[in-house]
Motif scaffolding. Structure first.
Motif, PDB file in Angstrom:
ATOM      1  N   GLY A  38       0.849  -1.438   0.378  1.00 34.57           N
ATOM      2  CA  GLY A  38       0.095  -0.128   0.189  1.00 34.57           C
ATOM      3  C   GLY A  38       0.573   1.534   0.005  1.00 34.57           C
ATOM      4  N   GLY A  39       0.559   2.297   0.423  1.00 33.97           N
ATOM      5  CA  GLY A  39       1.083   3.724   0.214  1.00 33.97           C
ATOM      6  C   GLY A  39       1.509   3.746   1.260  1.00 33.97           C
ATOM      7  N   GLY A  40       2.713   4.468   1.586  1.00 29.71           N
ATOM      8  CA  GLY A  40       4.002   4.914   2.105  1.00 29.71           C
ATOM      9  C   GLY A  40       4.339   3.372   2.868  1.00 29.71           C
ATOM     10  N   SER A  41       4.700   2.154   2.281  1.00 32.69           N
ATOM     11  CA  SER A  41       4.964   0.825   2.533  1.00 32.69           C
ATOM     12  C   SER A  41       6.457   0.892   2.719  1.00 32.69           C
ATOM     13  N   PHE A  42       7.289   1.617   1.532  1.00 36.54           N
ATOM     14  CA  PHE A  42       8.764   1.551   1.330  1.00 36.54           C
ATOM     15  C   PHE A  42       9.510   2.625   1.549  1.00 36.54           C
ATOM     16  N   ASN A  43       8.792   3.358   2.531  1.00 36.79           N
ATOM     17  CA  ASN A  43       9.468   4.045   3.011  1.00 36.79           C
ATOM     18  C   ASN A  43      10.772   3.746   4.008  1.00 36.79           C
ATOM     19  N   THR A  44      11.846   4.600   4.121  1.00 41.82           N
ATOM     20  CA  THR A  44      12.549   4.354   5.221  1.00 41.82           C
ATOM     21  C   THR A  44      13.392   6.092   5.184  1.00 41.82           C
ATOM     22  N   GLY A  45      14.452   5.626   6.564  1.00 39.31           N
ATOM     23  CA  GLY A  45      15.127   6.855   6.884  1.00 39.31           C
ATOM     24  C   GLY A  45      14.178   7.423   8.250  1.00 39.31           C
ATOM     25  N   ASP A  46      14.947   8.544   8.993  1.00 41.48           N
ATOM     26  CA  ASP A  46      14.377   8.831  10.200  1.00 41.48           C
ATOM     27  C   ASP A  46      13.241  10.134  10.226  1.00 41.48           C
ATOM     28  N   GLY A  47      12.374   9.918  10.905  1.00 44.43           N
ATOM     29  CA  GLY A  47      11.197  11.336  10.999  1.00 44.43           C
ATOM     30  C   GLY A  47      10.873  11.341   9.690  1.00 44.43           C
ATOM     31  N   ILE A  48      10.166  10.228   8.649  1.00 43.87           N
ATOM     32  CA  ILE A  48       9.632  10.681   7.886  1.00 43.87           C
ATOM     33  C   ILE A  48       7.663  10.578   8.282  1.00 43.87           C
ATOM     34  N   ARG A  49       7.164  11.250   7.886  1.00 42.23           N
ATOM     35  CA  ARG A  49       5.670  11.217   7.735  1.00 42.23           C
ATOM     36  C   ARG A  49       4.564  11.318   7.147  1.00 42.23           C
ATOM     37  N   VAL A  50       3.899  10.330   7.336  1.00 40.81           N
ATOM     38  CA  VAL A  50       3.545  10.037   5.711  1.00 40.81           C
ATOM     39  C   VAL A  50       1.138   9.947   6.529  1.00 40.81           C
TER      40      VAL A  50
END
Length: 67
Positions: A38-50
């Motif tokens: 789904g949307g936002g599934s493969f986000n990586t890193g520090d402080g990500i806001r979805v």
């Protein structure tokens, strides 16, 4: 031109790898994979806001056969 090869030891070859010794004209490794997320599934890193108000993952496969 022929290749002269000495002793070879192969410990492992993965499913999408190519192991080749000697002369060749054409090498083409082939590997396929299908991943549903789904949307936002493969986000990586520090402080990500979805922020997803609505997310829909469509998994319908029209031909039902994957090569």
């Amino acid at each position: 031109m022929p290749a002269f090869v000495g002793a070879i030891k192969v410990n492992a070859v993965s499913s999408s790898a190519v192991f080749h010794i000697g002369d060749t004209y054409y090498i083409q490794p082939i590997s396929t994979a299908k991943t549903y997320a789904g949307g936002g599934s493969f986000n990586t890193g520090d402080g990500i806001r979805v922020q997803l108000d609505y997310s829909d993952t469509i998994v319908f496969d029209q031909d039902q056969i994957d090569y």
